[in-house]
Design a protein around this motif. Structure first.
Motif, PDB file in Angstrom:
ATOM      1  N   GLN A   1       0.828  -1.189   0.000  1.00  0.00           N
ATOM      2  CA  GLN A   1       0.000   0.000   0.000  1.00  0.00           C
ATOM      3  C   GLN A   1       0.874   1.256   0.000  1.00  0.00           C
ATOM      4  OE1 GLN A   1      -2.795   0.036   3.179  1.00  0.00           O
ATOM      5  NE2 GLN A   1      -4.067  -1.589   2.316  1.00  0.00           N
ATOM      6  N   VAL A   2       0.312   2.283  -0.577  1.00  0.00           N
ATOM      7  CA  VAL A   2       1.044   3.541  -0.671  1.00  0.00           C
ATOM      8  C   VAL A   2       0.982   4.252   0.674  1.00  0.00           C
ATOM      9  CG1 VAL A   2       1.198   5.728  -1.902  1.00  0.00           C
ATOM     10  CG2 VAL A   2       0.437   3.674  -3.102  1.00  0.00           C
ATOM     11  N   GLN A   3       2.108   4.690   1.151  1.00  0.00           N
ATOM     12  CA  GLN A   3       2.180   5.472   2.373  1.00  0.00           C
ATOM     13  C   GLN A   3       2.478   6.915   1.998  1.00  0.00           C
ATOM     14  OE1 GLN A   3       5.036   3.668   4.983  1.00  0.00           O
ATOM     15  NE2 GLN A   3       3.781   1.833   5.323  1.00  0.00           N
ATOM     16  N   GLU A   4       1.579   7.788   2.370  1.00  0.00           N
ATOM     17  CA  GLU A   4       1.694   9.179   1.955  1.00  0.00           C
ATOM     18  C   GLU A   4       1.200  10.092   3.057  1.00  0.00           C
ATOM     19  OE1 GLU A   4      -2.588   8.951  -0.399  1.00  0.00           O
ATOM     20  OE2 GLU A   4      -0.723   9.210  -1.502  1.00  0.00           O
TER      21      GLU A   4
ATOM     22  N   ASP B   1      -5.440  -7.015 -12.476  1.00  0.00           N
ATOM     23  CA  ASP B   1      -6.877  -7.112 -12.768  1.00  0.00           C
ATOM     24  C   ASP B   1      -7.553  -5.756 -12.694  1.00  0.00           C
ATOM     25  OD1 ASP B   1      -6.605  -9.842 -13.019  1.00  0.00           O
ATOM     26  OD2 ASP B   1      -7.043 -10.237 -10.904  1.00  0.00           O
ATOM     27  N   VAL B   2      -7.152  -4.921 -11.741  1.00  0.00           N
ATOM     28  CA  VAL B   2      -7.755  -3.591 -11.611  1.00  0.00           C
ATOM     29  C   VAL B   2      -7.380  -2.709 -12.784  1.00  0.00           C
ATOM     30  CG1 VAL B   2      -7.853  -1.529 -10.176  1.00  0.00           C
ATOM     31  CG2 VAL B   2      -7.869  -3.773  -9.092  1.00  0.00           C
ATOM     32  N   SER B   3      -6.119  -2.783 -13.200  1.00  0.00           N
ATOM     33  CA  SER B   3      -5.673  -1.927 -14.322  1.00  0.00           C
ATOM     34  C   SER B   3      -6.332  -2.341 -15.625  1.00  0.00           C
ATOM     35  CB  SER B   3      -4.141  -2.016 -14.454  1.00  0.00           C
ATOM     36  OG  SER B   3      -3.745  -3.364 -14.721  1.00  0.00           O
TER      37      SER B   3
ATOM     38  N   SER C   1      -9.174   2.552  -5.582  1.00  0.00           N
ATOM     39  CA  SER C   1      -8.607   1.321  -5.054  1.00  0.00           C
ATOM     40  C   SER C   1      -7.411   1.656  -4.165  1.00  0.00           C
ATOM     41  CB  SER C   1      -8.185   0.382  -6.194  1.00  0.00           C
ATOM     42  OG  SER C   1      -7.584  -0.780  -5.674  1.00  0.00           O
ATOM     43  N   ALA C   2      -7.180   0.802  -3.167  1.00  0.00           N
ATOM     44  CA  ALA C   2      -6.001   0.974  -2.316  1.00  0.00           C
ATOM     45  C   ALA C   2      -4.752   0.430  -2.985  1.00  0.00           C
ATOM     46  CB  ALA C   2      -6.211   0.267  -0.977  1.00  0.00           C
ATOM     47  N   THR C   3      -4.913  -0.556  -3.873  1.00  0.00           N
ATOM     48  CA  THR C   3      -3.791  -1.143  -4.604  1.00  0.00           C
ATOM     49  C   THR C   3      -4.194  -1.280  -6.074  1.00  0.00           C
ATOM     50  OG1 THR C   3      -4.579  -3.380  -4.104  1.00  0.00           O
ATOM     51  CG2 THR C   3      -2.935  -2.427  -2.627  1.00  0.00           C
TER      52      THR C   3
ATOM     53  N   LEU D   1     -12.438  15.571 -11.303  1.00  0.00           N
ATOM     54  CA  LEU D   1     -13.796  15.061 -11.489  1.00  0.00           C
ATOM     55  C   LEU D   1     -14.786  16.185 -11.780  1.00  0.00           C
ATOM     56  CD1 LEU D   1     -13.998  12.331  -8.685  1.00  0.00           C
ATOM     57  CD2 LEU D   1     -13.564  12.015 -11.117  1.00  0.00           C
ATOM     58  N   LEU D   2     -14.569  17.369 -11.208  1.00  0.00           N
ATOM     59  CA  LEU D   2     -15.456  18.498 -11.509  1.00  0.00           C
ATOM     60  C   LEU D   2     -15.326  18.961 -12.953  1.00  0.00           C
ATOM     61  CD1 LEU D   2     -15.109  20.622  -8.244  1.00  0.00           C
ATOM     62  CD2 LEU D   2     -17.095  19.295  -8.981  1.00  0.00           C
ATOM     63  N   GLU D   3     -14.180  18.681 -13.572  1.00  0.00           N
ATOM     64  CA  GLU D   3     -13.992  19.016 -14.980  1.00  0.00           C
ATOM     65  C   GLU D   3     -14.650  18.007 -15.909  1.00  0.00           C
ATOM     66  OE1 GLU D   3      -9.826  19.363 -15.560  1.00  0.00           O
ATOM     67  OE2 GLU D   3      -9.609  21.181 -14.315  1.00  0.00           O
ATOM     68  N   GLY D   4     -15.135  16.894 -15.375  1.00  0.00           N
ATOM     69  CA  GLY D   4     -15.827  15.900 -16.189  1.00  0.00           C
ATOM     70  C   GLY D   4     -14.939  14.800 -16.732  1.00  0.00           C
ATOM     71  N   ARG D   5     -13.753  14.620 -16.162  1.00  0.00           N
ATOM     72  CA  ARG D   5     -12.838  13.599 -16.650  1.00  0.00           C
ATOM     73  C   ARG D   5     -13.012  12.288 -15.891  1.00  0.00           C
ATOM     74  NH1 ARG D   5      -6.931  16.018 -16.442  1.00  0.00           N
ATOM     75  NH2 ARG D   5      -7.694  16.803 -14.422  1.00  0.00           N
ATOM     76  N   ASP D   6     -12.675  11.178 -16.543  1.00  0.00           N
ATOM     77  CA  ASP D   6     -12.610   9.891 -15.859  1.00  0.00           C
ATOM     78  C   ASP D   6     -11.348   9.851 -14.991  1.00  0.00           C
ATOM     79  OD1 ASP D   6     -13.846   8.032 -18.742  1.00  0.00           O
ATOM     80  OD2 ASP D   6     -14.894   9.222 -17.218  1.00  0.00           O
ATOM     81  N   ALA D   7     -11.408   9.020 -13.939  1.00  0.00           N
ATOM     82  CA  ALA D   7     -10.281   8.992 -12.999  1.00  0.00           C
ATOM     83  C   ALA D   7     -10.059   7.577 -12.484  1.00  0.00           C
ATOM     84  CB  ALA D   7     -10.538   9.934 -11.839  1.00  0.00           C
ATOM     85  N   LEU D   8      -8.780   7.257 -12.305  1.00  0.00           N
ATOM     86  CA  LEU D   8      -8.351   6.021 -11.656  1.00  0.00           C
ATOM     87  C   LEU D   8      -7.525   6.433 -10.437  1.00  0.00           C
ATOM     88  CD1 LEU D   8      -8.044   2.914 -11.639  1.00  0.00           C
ATOM     89  CD2 LEU D   8      -6.041   3.203 -13.104  1.00  0.00           C
ATOM     90  N   VAL D   9      -8.103   6.264  -9.257  1.00  0.00           N
ATOM     91  CA  VAL D   9      -7.545   6.804  -8.021  1.00  0.00           C
ATOM     92  C   VAL D   9      -6.958   5.661  -7.204  1.00  0.00           C
ATOM     93  CG1 VAL D   9      -8.017   8.151  -5.942  1.00  0.00           C
ATOM     94  CG2 VAL D   9      -9.280   8.627  -8.049  1.00  0.00           C
ATOM     95  N   ARG D  10      -5.701   5.823  -6.821  1.00  0.00           N
ATOM     96  CA  ARG D  10      -5.061   4.861  -5.922  1.00  0.00           C
ATOM     97  C   ARG D  10      -4.613   5.615  -4.676  1.00  0.00           C
ATOM     98  NH1 ARG D  10       0.792   2.335  -7.048  1.00  0.00           N
ATOM     99  NH2 ARG D  10       1.259   4.518  -6.584  1.00  0.00           N
ATOM    100  N   SER D  11      -5.086   5.162  -3.523  1.00  0.00           N
ATOM    101  CA  SER D  11      -4.735   5.793  -2.260  1.00  0.00           C
ATOM    102  C   SER D  11      -4.936   4.791  -1.140  1.00  0.00           C
ATOM    103  CB  SER D  11      -5.576   7.038  -2.029  1.00  0.00           C
ATOM    104  OG  SER D  11      -5.226   7.653  -0.809  1.00  0.00           O
ATOM    105  N   GLN D  12      -4.226   5.016  -0.050  1.00  0.00           N
ATOM    106  CA  GLN D  12      -4.299   4.086   1.063  1.00  0.00           C
ATOM    107  C   GLN D  12      -5.648   4.172   1.764  1.00  0.00           C
ATOM    108  OE1 GLN D  12      -1.238   5.156   3.802  1.00  0.00           O
ATOM    109  NE2 GLN D  12      -1.928   7.255   4.060  1.00  0.00           N
ATOM    110  N   THR D  13      -5.980   3.137   2.507  1.00  0.00           N
ATOM    111  CA  THR D  13      -7.259   3.075   3.199  1.00  0.00           C
ATOM    112  C   THR D  13      -7.312   4.132   4.298  1.00  0.00           C
ATOM    113  OG1 THR D  13      -7.344   0.701   2.782  1.00  0.00           O
ATOM    114  CG2 THR D  13      -8.831   1.560   4.459  1.00  0.00           C
TER     115      THR D  13
END
Length: 329
Positions: free
Chosen positions: A119-122, A326-328, A320-322, A163-175
């Protein structure tokens, strides 16, 4: 004959002497016997005689029986004869255990090499505030007063403007980094800003898929809090463990932001006629890695086919957290 029966004649000829007591004395004696024995002038009952005569014999017999019983129990149930040793018990337990024939030929289990996913630590929080995004003032006040949040997290700062601009997004961040608000705020902002005011009977404008019942309830609670100033937008949740009739009634009345688990949504797609996706504008996959881990791939394909058959233009968001292969894909 007189000589032969002389003895008999003597007895007969002997004068009869009867002691005649007066009647008063005889009556008094009868009354005394009645008082003594509580009945007619009879002898005392046989039970009392037996009890008084055999009491010591009973006491001795009970003691003797107790002694003989103790001796017999010591002889028959001696612990030395019938005590099992620990080795014998272990052998008996081993005999009872049955092993499957599948594991006799391959006792060593092979190790599967899997890619290690970390997981990403940030850093979570930033100094940016929500009023910098140009949101509706009622929405900003709800975030500060109801949710008690003043500054955005790092994920929210990068995701909400895109997202407010109307674009699609793939978000990865820790829980626990605030991914739920990262897509809920843009959804509420875009739906309340539509020119034609949303009505409940229009059906779902946003569909949020979550893997578990607990996450569905958490997301529904967050959306409800954000929609307090916008009462014409109706949220709803579909999940396992609830009655289907009540869910069908809610779908019949109308739900504008629909939060659901994949399995229950597929069930309603197959059995409920009132559900439709002709006005979908948002499609959100929250915790996409867990959705795939729990085996919802077939359900997701059914949902996507049902949405694509009615509406093709929409904004897609995947969180997703990771990011696995399969996710990609």
């Amino acid at each position: 004959m007189a000589a032969a029966d002389g003895s008999l004649l003597d007895v007969v000829a002997a004068p009869r002497t009867f002691s005649r007591r007066p009647r008063a004395q005889a009556g008094q004696q009868a009354k005394a016997t009645k008082r003594k024995y509580g009945a007619s002038s009879e002898a005392p009952p046989a039970k009392r005689r037996n009890e008084t005569s055999f009491l010591p014999a009973k006491k001795t017999s009970v003691k003797e029986t107790q002694r003989t019983f103790k001796e017999n129990t010591q002889k028959t149930f001696s612990p030395k004869k019938y005590s099992l040793s620990t080795n014998d018990r272990n052998q008996e337990e081993k005999r009872c255990i049955k092993t499957s024939s599948l594991f006799k030929n391959n006792p060593e289990i092979p190790e599967l090499h899997r890619p290690v996913v970390k997981q990403v630590q940030e850093k979570v929080f930033t100094s940016a505030a929500f009023h910098e995004l140009g949101l509706h003032p009622h929405l900003i006040s709800t975030i500060s007063t109801v949710l008690k949040m003043s500054s955005m997290t790092r994920v929210q700062k990068q995701t909400i403007p895109a997202l407010l601009e109307g674009r699609d997004a793939l978000v990865r961040s820790q829980t626990g980094s605030g991914k739920t608000l990262a897509y809920c705020i843009p959804v509420v902002q875009s739906l309340q800003a539509m020119q034609s005011k949303i009505q409940r009977s229009d059906g779902p404008y946003a569909l949020v898929l979550v893997p578990t019942r607990e996450l569905a309830l958490q997301s529904f609670d967050t959306v409800q809090k954000l929609l307090k100033p916008f009462t014409w937008i109706v949220p709803g949740v579909l999940m396992g463990g609830e009655k289907r009739k009540s869910e069908k009634a809610r779908l019949r009345k109308g739900i504008n932001i629909l939060i659901s688990t994949p399995g229950r949504l597929v069930d309603h797609i197959k059995s409920t006629k009132n559900i439709h996706f002709s006005r979908i504008r948002w499609l959100v996959f929250d915790e996409a890695d867990r959705i795939l881990d729990l085996g919802f791939e077939k359900d997701i394909t059914i949902i996507l086919n049902a949405i694509n058959a009615e509406c093709q233009e929409r904004q897609n968001v995947l969180l997703s957290a990771t990011l696995t292969e399969d996710v990609s894909l």
